[in-house]
Design an enzyme around this catalytic site. Sequence first.
Site, PDB file in Angstrom:
ATOM      1  CG  ASN A   1      -0.409  -0.504   2.325  1.00  0.00           C
ATOM      2  OD1 ASN A   1       0.187  -1.550   2.597  1.00  0.00           O
ATOM      3  ND2 ASN A   1      -0.439   0.383   3.350  1.00  0.00           N
TER       4      ASN A   1
ATOM      5  CB  SER B   1     -10.889  -3.936   1.275  1.00  0.00           C
ATOM      6  OG  SER B   1     -11.734  -2.767   1.881  1.00  0.00           O
ATOM      7  CB  ALA B   2     -16.080  -2.793  -0.944  1.00  0.00           C
TER       8      ALA B   2
ATOM      9  CB  THR C   1     -28.469  -9.399   9.554  1.00  0.00           C
ATOM     10  OG1 THR C   1     -29.346  -9.986  10.556  1.00  0.00           O
ATOM     11  CG2 THR C   1     -29.664  -9.088   8.378  1.00  0.00           C
TER      12      THR C   1
ATOM     13  CB  CYS D   1       1.334  11.177  13.757  1.00  0.00           C
ATOM     14  SG  CYS D   1       1.633  12.307  15.061  1.00  0.00           S
TER      15      CYS D   1
HETATM   16  C1  LIG Z   1      -6.854  -0.600   3.213  1.00  0.00           C
HETATM   17  C2  LIG Z   1      -5.829  -1.890   3.527  1.00  0.00           C
HETATM   18  C3  LIG Z   1      -6.347  -3.027   4.247  1.00  0.00           C
HETATM   19  C4  LIG Z   1      -7.680  -3.172   5.303  1.00  0.00           C
HETATM   20  O1  LIG Z   1      -8.971  -2.837   4.632  1.00  0.00           O
HETATM   21  P1  LIG Z   1     -10.088  -2.444   5.401  1.00  0.00           P
HETATM   22  O2  LIG Z   1     -11.251  -2.780   4.546  1.00  0.00           O
HETATM   23  O3  LIG Z   1      -9.945  -0.879   5.588  1.00  0.00           O
HETATM   24  O4  LIG Z   1     -10.178  -3.294   6.834  1.00  0.00           O
HETATM   25  C5  LIG Z   1      -5.836  -4.283   4.445  1.00  0.00           C
HETATM   26  N1  LIG Z   1      -4.685  -4.551   3.844  1.00  0.00           N
HETATM   27  C6  LIG Z   1      -4.033  -3.614   2.736  1.00  0.00           C
HETATM   28  C7  LIG Z   1      -2.921  -3.922   2.017  1.00  0.00           C
HETATM   29  C8  LIG Z   1      -4.893  -2.097   2.792  1.00  0.00           C
HETATM   30  O5  LIG Z   1      -4.226  -1.500   1.951  1.00  0.00           O
END
Ligand SMILES: *Cc1c(COP(=O)(O)O)cnc(C)c1O
Length: 393
Positions: A160, A208-209, A246, A334
Amino acid sequence: MAERRIYIDYNATTPLKEAVKAGMIRDLDVYGNASSMHSSGRLAHARVEAARRAVGELLGASPENIIFTSGGSESNNTVFQTMRRLASGPDGRLVSQGRTEIITTSIEHPCVLNSAAFLQTLGFTVHFLPVDPYGKVRLDALKAALNERTLFVSVMMANNEIGTIQDIREITALVKAAGAWMHTDAVQAVGKIPVNVAELGVDYLTLSAHKIYGPKGIGALYIRKGAPLFPLIHGGHQEDSLRAGTYNNIGILGLGTAAELAAGEVHRYGTEIAALREQLRDGLLARVPNITINGHPQEVLPNTLNVSFPGAEGESILLSMDLKGIEASTGSACASGSLEPSHVLMAIGAGPERAHGSIRFSLGWGLTAEDIEYIIETVPPIIERLRAMSTIV
Ligand SMILES: *Cc1c(COP(=O)(O)O)cnc(C)c1O
């Protein structure tokens, strides 16, 4: 506040795509419980299952191998807790014989690093693999760490912060040959590069969406047929009793639409977003002296550009850019008033000065060549001013 707002922090989160938003608004009144047998329930259920097919198609997986979760963090935690159960005896304590070692990397997202650290406190041995100066996992280090006690391996598909892409297919082959389970956190890879679970051979994959223009608080986990899974959340029989609660059908629908769009656009993303990234990289290299691009030069996400501006401080650059309407992020977090350098930049051997002066630009749909040009014009004087200030001290 400047009138112009340029959001260039898409690895932190993305805005909703118009079609995603429209679908969610349309379905806000689909209130049926997707587990109910009546018509309202069946309508919600149909939406959930259509979304599951779309997520499966995006990954080259069958829908029955996909479960919905509250996001990337929950998907990753579910895998780690499953591994904990696999290595625990009936009394819940870690077995003394057998597979109790975990391998991950030093550059994972905090939800993986902290899941690994938690298992460490329970007695698991955890190997945090080093990476090379480009952020690639060292395969020789992986080979050296794998042994007959390895329970599972978790390596992110793309980072990331610096965007480096790992050779998950090769890594998975080594892991499977050692008889261990293989998980990849593909949250940053999905939608940006082609991701196919059959080609990769992984047992588990997280997405993740909200990183693919869908809503926050919803994600998915792919589980290969035959790979074990224990629920993190116990309760009703949703998701084959693997994830109770749910169905969040509006969120799931949003993820489904985002997945469908991502599948259709991933190749265009690879050319169009990469072209904007190159424009930004070349513009900054031409106009700002003494800067470094962090991450792998080729095996990198098309949208991620991490730049070190030695002699300037990341938070100061960030705030100065924000005043000019540019929203990016720093590599450093931080923590309790003290500025911790990014664990990823430290892992690639950037050193504190390069790590503290780093900015992550993460691009996405909606940005234009004019936006990039504005950034290229705005950033150099900011760096010049901050560098001049730091030499006065
Ligand atoms: C954003 C991210 C996550 C976390 O996903 P969430 O849906 O925000 O919990 C996990 N791994 C990576 C590499 C990410 O960039």
